[in-house]
Design a protein around this motif. Structure first.
Motif, PDB file in Angstrom:
ATOM      1  N   PRO A   1       0.804  -1.224   0.000  1.00 48.56           N
ATOM      2  CA  PRO A   1       0.000   0.000   0.000  1.00 48.56           C
ATOM      3  C   PRO A   1       0.834   1.270   0.000  1.00 48.56           C
ATOM      4  O   PRO A   1       0.297   2.357  -0.232  1.00 48.56           O
TER       5      PRO A   1
ATOM      6  N   LEU B   1      -1.213  -0.929   7.111  1.00 49.46           N
ATOM      7  CA  LEU B   1      -1.990   0.269   6.791  1.00 49.46           C
ATOM      8  C   LEU B   1      -2.507   0.831   8.109  1.00 49.46           C
ATOM      9  O   LEU B   1      -3.664   0.603   8.496  1.00 49.46           O
TER      10      LEU B   1
ATOM     11  N   ARG C   1      -1.142   4.192   3.052  1.00 49.04           N
ATOM     12  CA  ARG C   1      -0.980   3.665   4.407  1.00 49.04           C
ATOM     13  C   ARG C   1      -1.734   4.478   5.447  1.00 49.04           C
ATOM     14  O   ARG C   1      -2.177   3.936   6.460  1.00 49.04           O
TER      15      ARG C   1
END
Length: 592
Positions: free
Chosen positions: A261, A538, A274
């Motif tokens: 991410p 994340l 994130r």
């Protein structure tokens, strides 16, 4: 500049319900109606269809869905963007123009071309790219700038071939808000909105972990994004439609089919999601903020297709005592018998076979094989039904004798943007579109890439995956299935799959990170897994993303023999994993 732009997405794949376009147009005020019809499987199917005739290269469903609405779309000044052009965007444009004429409305329909990079195959191969000798097609994932250019030129409808899925949303935002190629955070934010809505009802409770809470499966809504110049957006849906919009339903979709991410590569920007934040700001309204970005890479990802023999898949059902045992035995026996008969006829062995059994008291067996020759699989097709006289309780061959189908395999390469001539055609005018500026010194040499991986971010080092933690010390532990403390969503990228796991409450995030380790995930999927498992954090969503490499049968959805060639079931499987949680934390999280 508008204060906001409302974008409704009416289709998430080729074959999505045609009712959605009408429900959006008639159910809520919108400025743009967009659709994402393409996937790697779709491009392979279009390649196979076009081999039978050039008129089958675009997604006719899009024209059929829009045709009865063109009068209302024109009257309300709604603009349309779709990648339904597939392998033949000009053919799709011609069909939409004809539909508009039949509806008695005047619409300017633009065509984005340049994604067809098949003429570059020889040059790329000479430079070292690993490509099939005779590719059927080769298409680059174009970005959003050509769509914005078409809108700048006054197009009412924009048709593209292959482009990044999210580009159908980012393009209108570039046009409306004037975002430039250097506005990396804004480009990432617009790409995020496109990623959220591109799969239609999946962000409204489709595929949701808590499926029993989602109302209106028989009338699921499609998403509307209210987008603002600062990059923030609110996800909602037409009133009165099924589904629901919550931070959890939107978070699951954000994690759908992504890798790292911090380095999610799009043609226009390298995204960092994130620290994305979600906030419920009203009933069926979720605000999205926090996307970051950095400069785009110097290459497009491109997908080449080729014919790769044939495959045959059949299934049958069994019931009663030891149904699964009988089902597996019949599958194995059919393959042995058909292989022997095919060999006697002069055919080589099957190149790949698969027997999978699902169920116990009632069991379904899937029998599948691949072979370079259609005739060898026709032998297999003939030998399935006769086993109904051998295996007790075999039934369910509803479709009759199965037929071998051509396999279209995919190869993915990186193509220098400088080599790709992207144009917009509108009413006899053709405008060239230059790609976004790329980082200083970015490599231009083509290279082969795995189907799940885009070009690495060259403007900044790629963050490392999460390290494996030691086993946590749990005081007063309670063992529960992972679904008790988490949501999850899974998807595919070529032969890889990903599973996004989201904490139901922030205080549970650390327990998920420390217990849903790569090693434990590899244990769960060991019977399918041929590559490593990586995890990424994340923190903005209290989530981790898990990427399983080489787990979908060697070739992904376009040619796999698996029951689940796209990892659709993987989240549900992982949610059964037992985890330990302190009793007091579990009680607080459940509100007890």
């Amino acid at each position: 500049m508008r204060e906001d732009v409302r974008i409704g997405c009416w289709a998430g794949f080729w074959g999505d319900t045609r009712e959605a376009a009408a429900r959006i147009v008639r159910g809520a005020p919108i400025d743009y109606l967009v659709a994402d019809h393409l996937a790697e499987i779709t491009m392979a199917l279009l390649a196979r269809a076009r081999a039978r005739g050039p008129a089958a290269g675009y997604v006719a469903d899009a024209v059929e869905a829009l045709a009865p609405l063109l009068g209302e779309i024109h009257e309300r000044s709604i603009r349309v963007v779709t990648n339904a052009g597939g392998l033949d965007p000009r053919g799709c444009v011609d069909a939409l123009r004809a539909a508009a004429a039949a509806a008695g409305v005047s619409m300017r329909v633009a065509c984005v071309t340049g994604d067809d990079v098949l003429p570059l195959a020889g040059t790329l191969r000479e430079r070292g790219a690993e490509l099939p000798e005779q590719p059927l097609t080769m298409n680059a994932y174009l970005g959003a700038r050509p769509i914005a250019t078409a809108l700048d030129m006054g197009a009412d409808v924009v048709v593209t071939g292959r482009c990044a899925d999210s580009a159908v949303v980012l393009g209108p935002l570039l046009h409306e808000f004037g975002w430039g190629d250097g506005d990396h955070d804004l480009l990432s934010a617009g790409s995020l909105v496109g990623h959220i809505v591109e799969c239609g009802p999946q962000c409204l409770g489709g595929l949701f972990t808590d499926w029993e809470e989602v109302p209106g499966w028989d009338d699921m809504g499609h998403p509307i994004a209210e987008c603002r110049p600062d990059g923030s957006a609110t996800i909602t849906k037409p009133p009165g439609t099924g589904g629901m919009v919550t931070p959890a339903t939107v978070a699951e979709q954000i994690l759908y089919e992504i890798g790292d991410p911090a380095a999610y590569v799009m043609p226009d920007v390298v995204c960092d999601w994130r620290d994305v934040r979600l906030e419920q700001e009203g009933h069926d309204r979720v605000r999205v903020t926090g996307a970051r970005g950095r400069a785009a890479t110097a290459t497009y990802k491109a997908t080449a297709t080729r014919l790769d023999g044939f495959r045959l898949v059949a299934s049958a059902m069994f019931a009663g005592g030891d149904a699964a045992g009988r089902a597996r035995r019949v599958g194995e026996a059919i393959l042995v018998r058909a292989g022997r008969i095919a060999a006697e006829a002069g055919h080589g062995p099957f190149t790949e076979t698969s027997v999978e059994v699902v169920g116990a008291g009632e069991a379904v067996v899937k029998i599948a094989a691949r072979h370079p020759e259609r005739a060898a699989l026709e032998v297999l097709a003939r030998e399935i039904a006769p086993m109904g006289l051998v295996a007790q309780g075999m039934t369910g061959l509803f479709a009759g004798r199965p037929r071998p189908a051509p396999v279209v395999s995919l190869t993915h390469v990186l193509v220098p943007k400088a080599d790709v001539a992207v144009t917009v055609e509108l009413d006899g005018e053709t405008v060239a579109v230059r790609p976004a500026a790329t980082p200083e010194g970015a490599a231009a040499k083509p290279e082969r890439i795995a189907p799940d991986r885009a070009a690495p971010a060259r403007a900044a080092p790629e963050p490392a995956p999460l390290p494996e933690p030691p086993p946590p010390a749990v005081a007063d532990p309670v063992v529960v299935p992972l679904r008790t403390i988490a949501y999850a969503r899974s998807g595919d990228k070529g032969n890889d799959a990903n599973i996004g796991v989201i904490a139901r409450r922030p205080e549970l995030a650390d327990w998920i990170r420390d217990q849903v380790t790569a090693a434990r995930v590899a244990e769960v999927f060991g019977r399918w897994l041929d590559g490593p498992v990586r995890r990424y954090a994340l923190p903005g969503l209290d989530a981790i993303n898990i990427v399983l490499s080489d787990v979908l049968g060697g070739s992904g959805g376009t040619s796999s023999l698996r029951f689940d060639p796209q990892g659709k079931t993987y989240a549900a499987i992982l949610l059964d994993m037992p985890v330990e949680v302190p009793a007091d934390l579990l009680a607080r999280s459940s509100g007890e």
